[in-house]
Design a protein around this motif. Structure first.
Motif, PDB file in Angstrom:
ATOM      1  N   LEU A 128       5.565   9.628  -9.026  1.00 19.24           N
ATOM      2  CA  LEU A 128       7.446  10.511  -8.305  1.00 19.24           C
ATOM      3  C   LEU A 128       7.406  10.179  -7.370  1.00 19.24           C
ATOM      4  CD1 LEU A 128       6.802  13.613 -10.180  1.00 19.24           C
ATOM      5  CD2 LEU A 128       8.186  12.394 -11.114  1.00 19.24           C
ATOM      6  N   ALA A 129       6.048   8.920  -6.886  1.00 13.85           N
ATOM      7  CA  ALA A 129       6.054   9.122  -5.268  1.00 13.85           C
ATOM      8  C   ALA A 129       6.672   8.195  -4.377  1.00 13.85           C
ATOM      9  CB  ALA A 129       4.751   9.182  -4.446  1.00 13.85           C
ATOM     10  N   GLU A 130       7.253   8.883  -3.126  1.00 15.68           N
ATOM     11  CA  GLU A 130       7.788   7.250  -2.585  1.00 15.68           C
ATOM     12  C   GLU A 130       7.178   6.201  -2.614  1.00 15.68           C
ATOM     13  OE1 GLU A 130       9.899   8.047   0.948  1.00 15.68           O
ATOM     14  OE2 GLU A 130      10.489  10.143   0.349  1.00 15.68           O
ATOM     15  N   PRO A 131       7.329   4.706  -3.396  1.00 14.87           N
ATOM     16  CA  PRO A 131       6.867   3.578  -3.150  1.00 14.87           C
ATOM     17  C   PRO A 131       6.593   3.089  -2.062  1.00 14.87           C
ATOM     18  CG  PRO A 131       9.322   3.315  -4.023  1.00 14.87           C
ATOM     19  CD  PRO A 131       9.109   5.167  -3.555  1.00 14.87           C
ATOM     20  N   GLY A 132       5.582   2.101  -1.940  1.00 13.99           N
ATOM     21  CA  GLY A 132       5.081   1.251  -0.327  1.00 13.99           C
ATOM     22  C   GLY A 132       3.838   1.828  -0.182  1.00 13.99           C
ATOM     23  N   TYR A 133       3.485   3.188   0.472  1.00 16.87           N
ATOM     24  CA  TYR A 133       2.183   3.293   0.980  1.00 16.87           C
ATOM     25  C   TYR A 133       0.784   2.124  -0.378  1.00 16.87           C
ATOM     26  CZ  TYR A 133      -1.715   6.023   2.502  1.00 16.87           C
ATOM     27  OH  TYR A 133      -2.585   5.965   3.099  1.00 16.87           O
ATOM     28  N   VAL A 134      -0.429   1.745   0.407  1.00 14.08           N
ATOM     29  CA  VAL A 134      -0.722   0.678   0.187  1.00 14.08           C
ATOM     30  C   VAL A 134      -2.044   1.946  -1.136  1.00 14.08           C
ATOM     31  CG1 VAL A 134      -2.749   1.740   2.332  1.00 14.08           C
ATOM     32  CG2 VAL A 134      -2.906  -0.529   0.870  1.00 14.08           C
ATOM     33  N   GLY A 135      -2.015   3.257  -0.591  1.00 15.11           N
ATOM     34  CA  GLY A 135      -2.836   3.780  -1.430  1.00 15.11           C
ATOM     35  C   GLY A 135      -1.939   4.111  -2.825  1.00 15.11           C
ATOM     36  N   LEU A 136      -0.532   4.350  -3.062  1.00 15.30           N
ATOM     37  CA  LEU A 136      -0.003   4.049  -3.964  1.00 15.30           C
ATOM     38  C   LEU A 136      -0.200   2.729  -4.984  1.00 15.30           C
ATOM     39  CD1 LEU A 136       3.069   6.480  -2.883  1.00 15.30           C
ATOM     40  CD2 LEU A 136       1.086   6.792  -3.811  1.00 15.30           C
ATOM     41  N   LYS A 137      -0.921   1.673  -4.683  1.00  8.68           N
ATOM     42  CA  LYS A 137      -0.330   0.840  -5.593  1.00  8.68           C
ATOM     43  C   LYS A 137      -0.863   0.776  -6.969  1.00  8.68           C
ATOM     44  CE  LYS A 137      -1.349  -3.366  -2.272  1.00  8.68           C
ATOM     45  NZ  LYS A 137      -1.585  -4.328  -1.152  1.00  8.68           N
ATOM     46  N   LYS A 138      -2.156   1.524  -7.079  1.00  8.57           N
ATOM     47  CA  LYS A 138      -2.560   2.207  -8.496  1.00  8.57           C
ATOM     48  C   LYS A 138      -2.800   3.550  -8.439  1.00  8.57           C
ATOM     49  CE  LYS A 138      -4.823  -2.437  -9.408  1.00  8.57           C
ATOM     50  NZ  LYS A 138      -6.254  -2.849  -9.578  1.00  8.57           N
TER      51      LYS A 138
ATOM     52  N   ARG B 138      -3.178  10.889   1.589  1.00 10.28           N
ATOM     53  CA  ARG B 138      -3.884   9.980   1.977  1.00 10.28           C
ATOM     54  C   ARG B 138      -4.785   9.041   2.718  1.00 10.28           C
ATOM     55  NH1 ARG B 138       1.866   8.311   1.816  1.00 10.28           N
ATOM     56  NH2 ARG B 138       2.698   7.599   3.628  1.00 10.28           N
ATOM     57  N   ARG B 139      -5.180   8.059   2.591  1.00  8.26           N
ATOM     58  CA  ARG B 139      -6.405   7.872   2.640  1.00  8.26           C
ATOM     59  C   ARG B 139      -6.700   8.474   3.521  1.00  8.26           C
ATOM     60  NH1 ARG B 139      -6.004   1.066   1.535  1.00  8.26           N
ATOM     61  NH2 ARG B 139      -6.204   0.798  -0.389  1.00  8.26           N
ATOM     62  N   HIS B 140      -8.250   8.251   2.984  1.00  2.92           N
ATOM     63  CA  HIS B 140      -9.602   8.773   4.491  1.00  2.92           C
ATOM     64  C   HIS B 140     -10.095   7.142   4.966  1.00  2.92           C
ATOM     65  CE1 HIS B 140     -13.975  10.222   5.689  1.00  2.92           C
ATOM     66  NE2 HIS B 140     -13.518  10.889   4.680  1.00  2.92           N
ATOM     67  N   PRO B 141     -10.162   7.594   6.348  1.00  6.07           N
ATOM     68  CA  PRO B 141     -10.052   6.660   7.406  1.00  6.07           C
ATOM     69  C   PRO B 141     -11.214   5.591   6.446  1.00  6.07           C
ATOM     70  CG  PRO B 141      -9.626   8.304   8.150  1.00  6.07           C
ATOM     71  CD  PRO B 141     -10.002   8.942   7.066  1.00  6.07           C
ATOM     72  N   LEU B 142     -12.924   5.836   6.050  1.00 10.19           N
ATOM     73  CA  LEU B 142     -13.502   5.379   5.569  1.00 10.19           C
ATOM     74  C   LEU B 142     -12.898   4.126   4.836  1.00 10.19           C
ATOM     75  CD1 LEU B 142     -16.681   7.409   6.640  1.00 10.19           C
ATOM     76  CD2 LEU B 142     -15.739   6.060   7.724  1.00 10.19           C
ATOM     77  N   ALA B 143     -12.021   5.323   3.933  1.00 12.47           N
ATOM     78  CA  ALA B 143     -11.833   4.130   2.161  1.00 12.47           C
ATOM     79  C   ALA B 143     -11.517   2.585   2.609  1.00 12.47           C
ATOM     80  CB  ALA B 143     -10.929   4.780   1.591  1.00 12.47           C
TER      81      ALA B 143
END
Length: 448
Positions: free
Chosen positions: A195-205, A237-242
Motif C-alpha cells: 500500500l505504501a508509495e514505492p521507492g524507499y530502501v526499507g520497502l524493497k522487501k 523509516r529504518r533505525h539509523p544503526l540498521a
C-alpha cells in the motif's frame, strides 16, 4: 530521530526491565541470541553453497559471527566519529557498538534451509496453493497471502525473536528495543509494503508478518522511529544503526563469498586476489615467498574488510543528517568510496558464483525436498482443521499424525485458524537445517 530514544534498553513487552550492573541490555541480547536453538541450527544452514561437505565453506552461523565482528568494528568507529562530532555521549558510544554487534548476530536467524533458494521454494509452494485454492493454505484470505507467497527470512527472524523463542512467552526472547530496531532492515508488513508509495530502501522487501505487527509497532514507538502512512499502510523509516548492520552483512558476504568461490573452484585464486585488491589496494611490500596462495587470499581478505569498514563509516557520517531524518534512501556501501569495487564483486557473484552448476543442481534438489515436506505436512494441518483445531482430539483420532508429531517434535501450540496453522507449518519447515530437511523428506517418503 534522537539517540536517547534510539538506544532504548527497554525490552519488548517488558519496557521497564532494569539493566543489571555491568551487564547492559545489548550484552544480554547477544547472549540470549547466541545460546538459542535457532542460532545453533545456523551451523547446518546454507550460506551460498547448499549441502557442501568442504569444511572451509561458510554456513549461516559462521557468516553471522563474522558479520557480528565486522558490525562491532563498524559500531566502534562510527560511535567514536559521532562522539567526536558531539552527536552522542561517551556512554552511548559503547551502546552503539554493542547494539550493532547483537543485531548482526541475529540478522539471519530466520533463514530457511538451502539459503535464498529455500525462501523462494517456500514462497512458490504457497503461491501454488493459493492459485489452486488447495487445502488449508488455499483458505487463507487474499490480504494475508503476500507474506506467504513472498516468504521472507527477515520477517521470520523477527517472529522467532519476538514470539517463538523462550517458551513463547510474551515478547519471545525479549530483546532490547535498540537491538530489534537495528535488526529491522525492512520495517513494514507485506500489506503495508503493497500500500505504501514505492521507492524507499526499507520497502524493497517486508520485515514483519501481520502476526507480529503489533509487537513491532511497540518497538518502533519506543525507539521514536519516523512513521509514514497510517492504518494498514503504516510503516517506518529504518533505525539509523540498521544501515550499519546492513553494511556489515554486505561486507562479509560479498568478500567472503569470493573466498569460498576460490575454495570450491568457481573462481581462481588470482581472480579473487584481484577483486580484493580493488578494495584494499596493492600491498606495500612483496608477499613472503613461503606463503601459500590460500594465505595470500586471507591476507588480502583481511585488508579488504578493514578498508570496507572504513568506507562504510565514512559514508554513514557523510549522510548522517539524512539518516537521522529518515530520508537516506540507499545502502552505505552503494554510496561509499568502495562502491565501484562492490559493484564489480556483485557482477562476478551473479555471473560465476550464484549460477555455478553444482550450486544450481543442489538448489533444484533442495526445492524438491521443501515441496515434498510441505505437501506431506499440509495434510496434517488439513486434518487438524477438521478437528476444529483441537490438538488433543486430533492426536487421539489420527494415529499416524500423532506418531509424526512425536517423530519430528512438531509444535502445534497457538493454532486457531488457517492463518496461524500455515505460519506453524512455515515455522517448522523454515526452522529445519539443510540435512534435517532431507532426513524428514526421506522419512515421510519411506526411504529410511
Amino acid at each position: 530521530m534522537q539517540w536517547d530514544r534510539l538506544l532504548n534498553p527497554g525490552r519488548l513487552c517488558r519496557p521497564d526491565f532494569p539493566e543489571a550492573p555491568g551487564r547492559p541490555a545489548y550484552l544480554q541480547d547477544y547472549d540470549r541470541i547466541l545460546f538459542s536453538e535457532p542460532f545453533r541450527r545456523l551451523a547446518q544452514k546454507t550460506q551460498v553453497h547448499p549441502l557442501y561437505e568442504h569444511d572451509h565453506v561458510h554456513h549461516r552461523m559462521i557468516h553471522s559471527l563474522e558479520t557480528a565482528s565486522a558490525g562491532r568494528s563498524l559500531g566502534v568507529l562510527a560511535g567514536q566519529a559521532m562522539l567526536d562530532a558531539g552527536y552522542i555521549t561517551q556512554a552511548q558510544r559503547d551502546v552503539v557498538a554493542g547494539t550493532i554487534q547483537a543485531a548482526c548476530l541475529v540478522h539471519d536467524i530466520g533463514n530457511p534451509p538451502f539459503g535464498h533458494s529455500g525462501e523462494d521454494s517456500i514462497g512458490q509452494w504457497f503461491a501454488a496453493q493459493f492459485q489452486s485454492s488447495t487445502g488449508v493454505a488455499g483458505a487463507i484470505p487474499k490480504a494475508q497471502q503476500a507474506e506467504f507467497e513472498e516468504f521472507e527470512g527477515n520477517a521470520q527472524g523477527f517472529r522467532i525473536a519476538a514470539r517463538l523463542e523462550m517458551a513463547r512467552r510474551e515478547g519471545g526472547m525479549r530483546l532490547s528495543y535498540a537491538t530489534l530496531g537495528a535488526f529491522m532492515k525492512y520495517p513494514c508488513t507485506a500489506e503495508a509494503r503493497q500500500l505504501a508509495e514505492p521507492g524507499y530502501v526499507g520497502l524493497k522487501k517486508f520485515g514483519v508478518f501481520g502476526s507480529e505487527a503489533t509487537l513491532f509497532a511497540e518497538v518502533a514507538e519506543a525507539l521514536g522511529l519516523r512513521a509514514v502512512g497510517a492504518g494498514a499502510a503504516k510503516c517506518w523509516r529504518r533505525h539509523p544503526l540498521a544501515f550499519l548492520v546492513e553494511a556489515a552483512d554486505d561486507i562479509c558476504y560479498r568478500i567472503l563469498d569470493l573466498e569460498d568461490a576460490a575454495t570450491v573452484g568457481d573462481l581462481s585464486s588470482q581472480q579473487v586476489i584481484d577483486c580484493l585488491e580493488e578494495i584494499a589496494g596493492k600491498p606495500n611490500r612483496a608477499d613472503d615467498p613461503m606463503m601459500t596462495v590460500r594465505e595470500i587470499v586471507s591476507m588480502r581478505r583481511a585488508g579488504a574488510i578493514h578498508q570496507a569498514i572504513e568506507a562504510a563509516v565514512g559514508a554513514f557520517m557523510e549522510n548522517y543528517d539524512a539518516i537521522m531524518a529518515g530520508d537516506f534512501n540507499d545502502g552505505l556501501m552503494e554510496v561509499s568510496s568502495k562502491a565501484a569495487a562492490f559493484d564489480q564483486m556483485k557482477e562476478i557473484s551473479n555471473a560465476r558464483i550464484f549460477t555455478a552448476q553444482r550450486k544450481t543442481e543442489l538448489e533444484i534438489a533442495g526445492r524438491q525436498v521443501i515441496f515434498a515436506v510441505l505437501d506431506h505436512f499440509h495434510g496434517l494441518y488439513r486434518d487438524l482443521r477438521a478437528c476444529d483445531w483441537e490438538v488433543e482430539t486430533f492426536l487421539e483420532q489420527h494415529g499416524y499424525w500423532a506418531k509424526l508429531v512425536r517423530a519430528v517434535d512438531l509444535d502445534l501450540r497457538g493454532i486457531t485458524d488457517e492463518y496461524t496453522a500455515m505460519h506453524s507449518l512455515a515455522d517448522f519447515v523454515s526452522g529445519m537445517t539443510d540435512r534435517y530437511a532431507v532426513k524428514v523428506r526421506d522419512m515421510v517418503a519411506g526411504r529410511i
